[in-house]
Design a protein around this motif. Sequence first.
Motif, PDB file in Angstrom:
ATOM      1  N   MET A  27      75.596 -69.020  20.379  1.00  0.00           N
ATOM      2  CA  MET A  27      75.240 -68.674  19.173  1.00  0.00           C
ATOM      3  C   MET A  27      76.109 -67.619  18.437  1.00  0.00           C
ATOM      4  N   LYS A  28      76.098 -67.550  17.078  1.00  0.00           N
ATOM      5  CA  LYS A  28      76.820 -66.638  16.412  1.00  0.00           C
ATOM      6  C   LYS A  28      76.185 -65.980  15.400  1.00  0.00           C
ATOM      7  N   ILE A  29      75.649 -64.772  15.521  1.00  0.00           N
ATOM      8  CA  ILE A  29      74.862 -63.910  14.922  1.00  0.00           C
ATOM      9  C   ILE A  29      75.365 -62.849  14.167  1.00  0.00           C
ATOM     10  N   ILE A  30      74.850 -62.274  12.932  1.00  0.00           N
ATOM     11  CA  ILE A  30      75.217 -61.147  12.273  1.00  0.00           C
ATOM     12  C   ILE A  30      73.822 -60.482  12.129  1.00  0.00           C
ATOM     13  N   LEU A  31      74.021 -59.067  12.520  1.00  0.00           N
ATOM     14  CA  LEU A  31      73.008 -58.216  12.054  1.00  0.00           C
ATOM     15  C   LEU A  31      73.360 -57.281  10.856  1.00  0.00           C
ATOM     16  N   ILE A  32      72.593 -57.653   9.962  1.00  0.00           N
ATOM     17  CA  ILE A  32      72.754 -56.503   8.760  1.00  0.00           C
ATOM     18  C   ILE A  32      71.835 -55.481   8.510  1.00  0.00           C
ATOM     19  N   GLY A  33      71.770 -54.266   8.276  1.00  0.00           N
ATOM     20  CA  GLY A  33      70.874 -53.294   7.808  1.00  0.00           C
ATOM     21  C   GLY A  33      71.423 -52.030   7.514  1.00  0.00           C
ATOM     22  N   PRO A  34      70.723 -50.996   6.897  1.00  0.00           N
ATOM     23  CA  PRO A  34      71.373 -50.010   6.579  1.00  0.00           C
ATOM     24  C   PRO A  34      71.589 -49.042   7.801  1.00  0.00           C
ATOM     25  N   PRO A  35      72.566 -47.964   7.515  1.00  0.00           N
ATOM     26  CA  PRO A  35      72.877 -47.105   8.791  1.00  0.00           C
ATOM     27  C   PRO A  35      71.502 -46.705   9.222  1.00  0.00           C
ATOM     28  N   GLY A  36      71.340 -46.609  10.620  1.00  0.00           N
ATOM     29  CA  GLY A  36      70.016 -45.983  11.346  1.00  0.00           C
ATOM     30  C   GLY A  36      69.044 -47.054  11.177  1.00  0.00           C
ATOM     31  N   SER A  37      69.169 -48.271  11.030  1.00  0.00           N
ATOM     32  CA  SER A  37      68.058 -49.443  10.830  1.00  0.00           C
ATOM     33  C   SER A  37      67.873 -49.918  12.301  1.00  0.00           C
ATOM     34  N   GLY A  38      68.589 -49.692  13.189  1.00  0.00           N
ATOM     35  CA  GLY A  38      68.374 -49.850  14.709  1.00  0.00           C
ATOM     36  C   GLY A  38      69.253 -51.251  15.086  1.00  0.00           C
ATOM     37  N   LYS A  39      70.276 -51.431  14.358  1.00  0.00           N
ATOM     38  CA  LYS A  39      71.226 -52.613  14.543  1.00  0.00           C
ATOM     39  C   LYS A  39      71.635 -52.301  15.927  1.00  0.00           C
ATOM     40  N   GLY A  40      72.268 -51.376  16.294  1.00  0.00           N
ATOM     41  CA  GLY A  40      72.961 -51.106  17.636  1.00  0.00           C
ATOM     42  C   GLY A  40      71.789 -51.374  18.840  1.00  0.00           C
ATOM     43  N   SER A  41      70.485 -50.930  18.611  1.00  0.00           N
ATOM     44  CA  SER A  41      69.582 -50.990  19.695  1.00  0.00           C
ATOM     45  C   SER A  41      69.121 -52.524  19.905  1.00  0.00           C
ATOM     46  N   GLN A  42      68.987 -53.175  18.838  1.00  0.00           N
ATOM     47  CA  GLN A  42      68.576 -54.461  18.882  1.00  0.00           C
ATOM     48  C   GLN A  42      69.832 -55.238  19.537  1.00  0.00           C
ATOM     49  N   ALA A  43      71.022 -54.910  18.959  1.00  0.00           N
ATOM     50  CA  ALA A  43      72.211 -55.735  19.603  1.00  0.00           C
ATOM     51  C   ALA A  43      72.188 -55.618  20.976  1.00  0.00           C
ATOM     52  N   ARG A  44      72.022 -54.418  21.710  1.00  0.00           N
ATOM     53  CA  ARG A  44      72.050 -54.284  22.847  1.00  0.00           C
ATOM     54  C   ARG A  44      70.828 -55.139  23.663  1.00  0.00           C
ATOM     55  N   LEU A  45      69.729 -55.057  23.124  1.00  0.00           N
ATOM     56  CA  LEU A  45      68.613 -56.030  23.930  1.00  0.00           C
ATOM     57  C   LEU A  45      68.950 -57.249  23.719  1.00  0.00           C
ATOM     58  N   ILE A  46      69.471 -57.871  22.598  1.00  0.00           N
ATOM     59  CA  ILE A  46      69.944 -59.260  22.240  1.00  0.00           C
ATOM     60  C   ILE A  46      70.790 -59.392  23.566  1.00  0.00           C
ATOM     61  N   GLN A  47      71.931 -58.847  23.651  1.00  0.00           N
ATOM     62  CA  GLN A  47      72.813 -58.969  24.487  1.00  0.00           C
ATOM     63  C   GLN A  47      72.381 -58.925  26.235  1.00  0.00           C
ATOM     64  N   LYS A  48      71.459 -58.210  26.138  1.00  0.00           N
ATOM     65  CA  LYS A  48      71.100 -57.948  27.879  1.00  0.00           C
ATOM     66  C   LYS A  48      70.194 -59.437  28.052  1.00  0.00           C
ATOM     67  N   ASN A  49      69.203 -59.642  27.084  1.00  0.00           N
ATOM     68  CA  ASN A  49      68.406 -60.752  27.168  1.00  0.00           C
ATOM     69  C   ASN A  49      68.634 -62.046  27.147  1.00  0.00           C
ATOM     70  N   PHE A  50      69.768 -62.160  26.192  1.00  0.00           N
ATOM     71  CA  PHE A  50      70.201 -63.489  25.944  1.00  0.00           C
ATOM     72  C   PHE A  50      71.721 -63.738  26.235  1.00  0.00           C
ATOM     73  N   ASN A  51      72.454 -62.461  26.679  1.00  0.00           N
ATOM     74  CA  ASN A  51      73.670 -62.550  27.347  1.00  0.00           C
ATOM     75  C   ASN A  51      74.621 -63.132  26.082  1.00  0.00           C
ATOM     76  N   ILE A  52      74.441 -62.457  24.802  1.00  0.00           N
ATOM     77  CA  ILE A  52      75.396 -62.855  23.906  1.00  0.00           C
ATOM     78  C   ILE A  52      76.049 -61.315  23.520  1.00  0.00           C
ATOM     79  N   PRO A  53      77.399 -61.408  23.678  1.00  0.00           N
ATOM     80  CA  PRO A  53      78.096 -60.302  23.480  1.00  0.00           C
ATOM     81  C   PRO A  53      78.200 -59.687  22.181  1.00  0.00           C
ATOM     82  N   HIS A  54      78.045 -58.421  22.370  1.00  0.00           N
ATOM     83  CA  HIS A  54      77.668 -57.558  21.198  1.00  0.00           C
ATOM     84  C   HIS A  54      78.961 -56.774  20.684  1.00  0.00           C
TER      85      HIS A  54
END
Length: 208
Positions: free
Chosen positions: A1-28
Amino acid sequence: MKIILIGPPGSGKGSQARLIQKNFNIPHISTGNIFRIMMNEETSLGKEIFKYMSEAKLVPDDLVIKVMKEYLNREEFKNNFLLDGFPRTLEQAEQLENIVDIDIVILLDTHLKIVQKRVLTRMICPYCGDVYNTVSYSKVTCNSCGATLKARKDDNAAIIKERFKEYELLTKPLIKYYKDKNKLKTIDGDQPIEVIFDTIKKMLVSDL
Ligand code: AMP
């Protein structure tokens, strides 16, 4: 799956990206991390990028596209990836269409007050790019690679206000752009990390 995360700086994109990478094995893929590493390595492109990042300004679209085109054509990102921090302008979104088809765009809709609070307690690993918050993480070293954590130079109250304004002006138009393409899913980004991730999990499972 090809995903984009959008949000202001500090919205937690990085934290969510790492969780998605870990749980779904989708590279960040984080453009901010790629650029910080390029700056540290002092390549000629890295030196050029430094001029913009050191003033907390957006790197020009043509440079960003050049770097991202090379990344997105790599074999490891052929079927799955998660973009964090890219695209950030309409021009980048339009150029991205020429490189690859995106399946889903997740917006972390977060208010300035929450963002300000989060970035002032944010620490980053300068080596691997992992992000921590001193409210929930009391160690001074990275849990993944052991490097000493640092605060980001652009994480201060004045700069974050400017970056938020820039988001409103240049990145917010992407919301309508992806809504019109029927790809946008919106989440209340003011909620705690675990609650947001629960919602993302449900979205991704139903889309798989
Ligand atoms: P981030 O880690 O996503 O907050 O990005 C940190 C900095 O990297 C930004 O303030 C910009 O200077 C630069 N940057 C990251 N992604 C982009 C992008 N897509 N377009 C332009 N500049 C970017």
